[in-house]
Design an enzyme around this catalytic site. Structure first.
Site, PDB file in Angstrom:
ATOM      1  CG  ASP A  69      54.200   0.055  34.722  1.00  0.00           C
ATOM      2  OD1 ASP A  69      54.400   1.090  34.059  1.00  0.00           O
ATOM      3  OD2 ASP A  69      53.533   0.052  35.792  1.00  0.00           O
ATOM      4  CG  ASP A 124      54.058   8.338  38.218  1.00  0.00           C
ATOM      5  OD1 ASP A 124      53.380   8.526  37.198  1.00  0.00           O
ATOM      6  OD2 ASP A 124      54.128   7.236  38.800  1.00  0.00           O
ATOM      7  CE  LYS A 128      50.587  17.194  48.123  1.00  0.00           C
ATOM      8  NZ  LYS A 128      49.655  16.298  48.770  1.00  0.00           N
ATOM      9  CE1 TYR A 200      50.310   7.738  30.919  1.00  0.00           C
ATOM     10  CE2 TYR A 200      50.237   9.936  31.856  1.00  0.00           C
ATOM     11  CZ  TYR A 200      49.921   8.606  31.924  1.00  0.00           C
ATOM     12  OH  TYR A 200      49.206   8.137  33.005  1.00  0.00           O
ATOM     13  CD  GLU A 201      56.815  11.722  22.788  1.00  0.00           C
ATOM     14  OE1 GLU A 201      57.077  10.532  23.059  1.00  0.00           O
ATOM     15  OE2 GLU A 201      57.604  12.471  22.202  1.00  0.00           O
TER      16      GLU A 201
HETATM   17  C1  LIG Z   1      52.789   8.369  33.775  1.00  0.00           C
HETATM   18  S1  LIG Z   1      53.003   6.704  33.343  1.00  0.00           S
HETATM   19  C2  LIG Z   1      53.935   6.797  31.834  1.00  0.00           C
HETATM   20  C3  LIG Z   1      53.739   5.591  30.968  1.00  0.00           C
HETATM   21  C4  LIG Z   1      54.546   5.550  29.652  1.00  0.00           C
HETATM   22  N1  LIG Z   1      55.972   5.558  29.890  1.00  0.00           N
HETATM   23  C5  LIG Z   1      54.174   6.673  28.715  1.00  0.00           C
HETATM   24  O1  LIG Z   1      54.992   7.575  28.514  1.00  0.00           O
HETATM   25  O2  LIG Z   1      53.079   6.646  28.173  1.00  0.00           O
HETATM   26  C6  LIG Z   1      54.218   6.192  34.530  1.00  0.00           C
HETATM   27  C7  LIG Z   1      54.300   4.682  34.668  1.00  0.00           C
HETATM   28  O3  LIG Z   1      55.359   4.363  35.556  1.00  0.00           O
HETATM   29  C8  LIG Z   1      54.962   3.277  36.372  1.00  0.00           C
HETATM   30  N2  LIG Z   1      55.743   3.341  37.621  1.00  0.00           N
HETATM   31  C9  LIG Z   1      55.825   4.376  38.469  1.00  0.00           C
HETATM   32  N3  LIG Z   1      56.635   4.086  39.519  1.00  0.00           N
HETATM   33  C10 LIG Z   1      57.072   2.824  39.311  1.00  0.00           C
HETATM   34  C11 LIG Z   1      57.922   1.945  40.041  1.00  0.00           C
HETATM   35  N4  LIG Z   1      58.468   2.317  41.207  1.00  0.00           N
HETATM   36  N5  LIG Z   1      58.161   0.720  39.544  1.00  0.00           N
HETATM   37  C12 LIG Z   1      57.603   0.329  38.364  1.00  0.00           C
HETATM   38  N6  LIG Z   1      56.789   1.111  37.627  1.00  0.00           N
HETATM   39  C13 LIG Z   1      56.520   2.342  38.091  1.00  0.00           C
HETATM   40  C14 LIG Z   1      53.477   3.498  36.589  1.00  0.00           C
HETATM   41  O4  LIG Z   1      52.799   2.301  36.935  1.00  0.00           O
HETATM   42  C15 LIG Z   1      53.036   4.047  35.238  1.00  0.00           C
HETATM   43  O5  LIG Z   1      52.597   3.025  34.381  1.00  0.00           O
END
Ligand SMILES: C[S@@+](CC[C@H](N)C(=O)[O-])C[C@H]1O[C@@H](n2cnc3c(N)ncnc32)[C@H](O)[C@@H]1O
Length: 246
Positions: A69, A124, A128, A200-201
């Site tokens: 992360d 994420d 958009k 999240y799930e």
């Molecule tokens: C919506 S959260 C999902 C967390 C986890 N996988 C879950 O399902 O509960 C998305 C995670 O991806 C990480 N993330 C997004 N873009 C990233 C990147 N370019 N490099 C590293 N981490 C990233 C964010 O910091 C965040 O913690």
């Protein structure tokens, strides 16, 4: 994800070099050496607070896991989760590493063919259109994953976002990648206890939101094994059919 950082976080990460890798570039092409064995390496990209990778690595000591992360605070929380999960499931931390790194530069920390599996969990959605290239299932990202995965390589993807799922199906299709285990509502018949849930799930499925999932077969051996398995299933079904009375 909203984060409140804690003081002394850098020191907290530096204090656990057996689990937290602060300079992952130095391990490029040497992750097997770092783990001290030749076992398969599975990586979660965007691990969040680390529930999934912590539990999965505790349950499967024969596989090596790396959680990535981009926030120090999430790596710290992940390290706590990893220790908690060992208290519940037993085992040690030797098959897990946590890394703060930007996924965009994945090829800086992994050599070609170094990984067996990539998990993308609730990435994420970047809804958009102008941000489409940031989605982790954009073809440009999938190309990167293809580089670092080996001949048995697979991508396992879960999301609550229908639009991201549709986008992802198109990305894989555009690249001619075979999919399996496609589900539009993973927990429709009750929680899938055979699969570890992410933070999240858990939250979204408790709210009744459908979870979408797929597995993408990247490596030629993964694809061949799948095709052979299907042929075996067909043969068994044909044999069973021929045994039926007319
Ligand atoms: C919506 S959260 C999902 C967390 C986890 N996988 C879950 O399902 O509960 C998305 C995670 O991806 C990480 N993330 C997004 N873009 C990233 C990147 N370019 N490099 C590293 N981490 C990233 C964010 O910091 C965040 O913690």
């Amino acid at each position: 994800m909203r984060l409140r950082g804690r003081k002394g976080i850098k020191e907290a990460l530096e204090a656990q070099p057996e689990l937290v890798v602060l300079e992952p570039q130095a391990n490029k092409g040497r992750w097997r050496e770092a783990f001290g064995n030749d076992r398969p390496i599975h990586v979660e990209l965007g691990m969040g607070k680390g529930k999934f990778i912590s539990e999965l690595s505790a349950l499967n000591p024969e596989t090596n896991y790396i959680g990535i992360d981009m926030y120090d605070e999430l790596i710290r929380r992940g390290s706590e989760k990893a220790r908690d999960s060992r208290e519940v499931h037993g085992g040690d931390l030797s098959n897990l590493r946590l890394v703060r790194f930007n996924i965009e530069d994945l090829e800086d920390i992994f050599e070609q063919g170094e990984l067996n599996r990539i998990y993308l969990n609730f990435s994420d959605p970047w809804p958009k259109k102008k941000h489409a290239r940031r989605r982790l299932t954009h073809p440009a990202f999938i190309r990167k994953y293809e580089q670092v995965l080996n001949e048995w390589g697979e991508i396992h993807f879960k999301t609550d976002s229908r639009s991201l799922f549709e986008f992802s199906l198109n990305s894989f299709a555009d690249l001619g990648i075979r999919l399996r285990q496609i589900s539009l509502d993973l927990h429709a018949d009750g929680p899938r206890t055979d699969l570890v849930m992410t933070e999240y799930e858990t939250k979204f499925s408790q709210q009744g939101m459908p979870i979408h999932r797929l597995e993408a077969l990247i490596g030629p051996k993964a694809l061949q094994a799948h095709i052979e398995r299907l042929a075996g299933v067909d043969e068994a079904a044909a044999a069973e059919e021929s045994e039926q009375p007319e």
